[in-house]
Design an enzyme around this catalytic site. Structure first.
Site, PDB file in Angstrom:
ATOM      1  N   ARG A 134       1.593   5.587   4.829  1.00  0.00           N
ATOM      2  CA  ARG A 134       0.532   5.902   5.696  1.00  0.00           C
ATOM      3  C   ARG A 134      -0.809   5.254   5.476  1.00  0.00           C
ATOM      4  NH1 ARG A 134       4.512   6.412   7.508  1.00  0.00           N
ATOM      5  NH2 ARG A 134       5.717   8.146   8.180  1.00  0.00           N
ATOM      6  N   GLY A 142      -1.630   2.281   6.577  1.00  0.00           N
ATOM      7  CA  GLY A 142      -2.061   1.642   7.622  1.00  0.00           C
ATOM      8  C   GLY A 142      -1.545  -0.058   7.428  1.00  0.00           C
ATOM      9  N   LYS A 143      -0.147  -0.247   6.862  1.00  0.00           N
ATOM     10  CA  LYS A 143       0.357  -1.492   6.550  1.00  0.00           C
ATOM     11  C   LYS A 143       0.678  -1.964   7.946  1.00  0.00           C
ATOM     12  CE  LYS A 143       3.176   0.110   3.814  1.00  0.00           C
ATOM     13  NZ  LYS A 143       2.927   1.656   3.595  1.00  0.00           N
ATOM     14  N   GLU A 170      17.630  -5.625  13.962  1.00  0.00           N
ATOM     15  CA  GLU A 170      17.763  -4.565  13.116  1.00  0.00           C
ATOM     16  C   GLU A 170      18.891  -4.865  11.925  1.00  0.00           C
ATOM     17  OE1 GLU A 170      18.857  -1.166  15.562  1.00  0.00           O
ATOM     18  OE2 GLU A 170      16.977  -1.236  16.748  1.00  0.00           O
ATOM     19  N   GLY A 199       0.891  -1.205   0.040  1.00  0.00           N
ATOM     20  CA  GLY A 199      -0.062   0.043  -0.119  1.00  0.00           C
ATOM     21  C   GLY A 199       0.754   1.114   0.178  1.00  0.00           C
ATOM     22  N   GLY A 200       0.319   2.409  -0.272  1.00  0.00           N
ATOM     23  CA  GLY A 200       0.897   3.703  -0.086  1.00  0.00           C
ATOM     24  C   GLY A 200       1.574   4.068   1.350  1.00  0.00           C
ATOM     25  N   HIS A 239       7.104   3.337  16.921  1.00  0.00           N
ATOM     26  CA  HIS A 239       6.770   1.850  16.712  1.00  0.00           C
ATOM     27  C   HIS A 239       7.094   1.061  17.570  1.00  0.00           C
ATOM     28  CE1 HIS A 239       6.103   1.686  12.069  1.00  0.00           C
ATOM     29  NE2 HIS A 239       5.972   2.677  12.252  1.00  0.00           N
ATOM     30  N   ALA A 271      13.499  -4.857  11.461  1.00  0.00           N
ATOM     31  CA  ALA A 271      13.541  -3.561  11.163  1.00  0.00           C
ATOM     32  C   ALA A 271      14.692  -3.210  10.059  1.00  0.00           C
ATOM     33  CB  ALA A 271      13.736  -2.684  12.479  1.00  0.00           C
ATOM     34  N   THR A 272      14.285  -3.069   8.883  1.00  0.00           N
ATOM     35  CA  THR A 272      15.253  -2.605   7.927  1.00  0.00           C
ATOM     36  C   THR A 272      15.726  -1.292   7.693  1.00  0.00           C
ATOM     37  OG1 THR A 272      13.651  -2.136   6.148  1.00  0.00           O
ATOM     38  CG2 THR A 272      14.231  -4.778   6.483  1.00  0.00           C
TER      39      THR A 272
END
Length: 178
Positions: free
Chosen positions: A10, A12-13, A59, A7-8, A47, A31-32
């Site tokens: 923001r 909500g993914k 990470e 999705g784009g 987050h 976390a990439t």
């Protein structure tokens, strides 16, 4: 099982995946992203606060297949494939503006190798991949933007083919694609 959530920005993914995993006890969160400034540091903190302590965080953006294989957790959330691709572009080809067509092709092949290893390692796990949808915007006037869009678009297609389920988030609502 692989679930791809696209999705784009923001859309909500992340919160969608976190909500799906609310009953899970042990989750590996990969976390990439890299913390490069105070704004990013604050985003990461928010987050982490939202996820709580059920998640163990790894990470990194390279060798994710190995991280998944070595994880004791059966459930993995990777946030985000777009950030991973961005970081790998800079790792493998720091001067993208002057790279030849052959170097760009080799760059994509190396990134796809990393993705293939990640997919293979996911066979015995339940893996949720968060990614950015890049196929609905304008073509960038900058080479880095075009290379990023091309590579992530093809990576997303590959992941979608391999995924058991594909969800597209639109304004906070999930649409089942596959």
């Amino acid at each position: 099982m692989i679930v791809l959530v696209t999705g784009g920005m923001r859309s909500g993914k992340s919160s969608y995946v976190e909500n799906r995993l609310k009953e899970e006890v042990e989750i590996l969160y990969i976390a990439t992203g890299l913390i490069t400034d105070d704004e990013m540091k604050e985003r990461v903190r928010l987050h982490q606060e939202r996820r709580g302590n059920r998640y163990r965080t790894y990470e990194g953006h390279q060798n994710l297949g190995q991280a998944i294989e070595e994880a004791g957790e059966k459930v993995v959330m990777i946030e985000c494939m777009g950030t991973m691709v961005t970081n790998l572009i800079f790792d493998y080809c720091p001067d993208i503006d002057h790279a030849s067509t052959e170097e760009i092709r080799a760059l994509e092949e190396k990134i796809v190798e990393d993705v293939d290893q990640m997919i293979k390692a996911s066979e015995e796990k339940e893996v949720y991949l968060v990614t950015n949808e890049v196929g609905m915007g304008l073509v960038s006037e900058y080479r880095l933007g075009r290379v990023f869009t091309d590579i992530l678009g093809r990576v997303n297609q590959k992941l979608a083919r391999q995924a058991d389920q594909v969800i597209m988030m639109v304004s906070g609502y999930p649409l089942t694609v596959k």
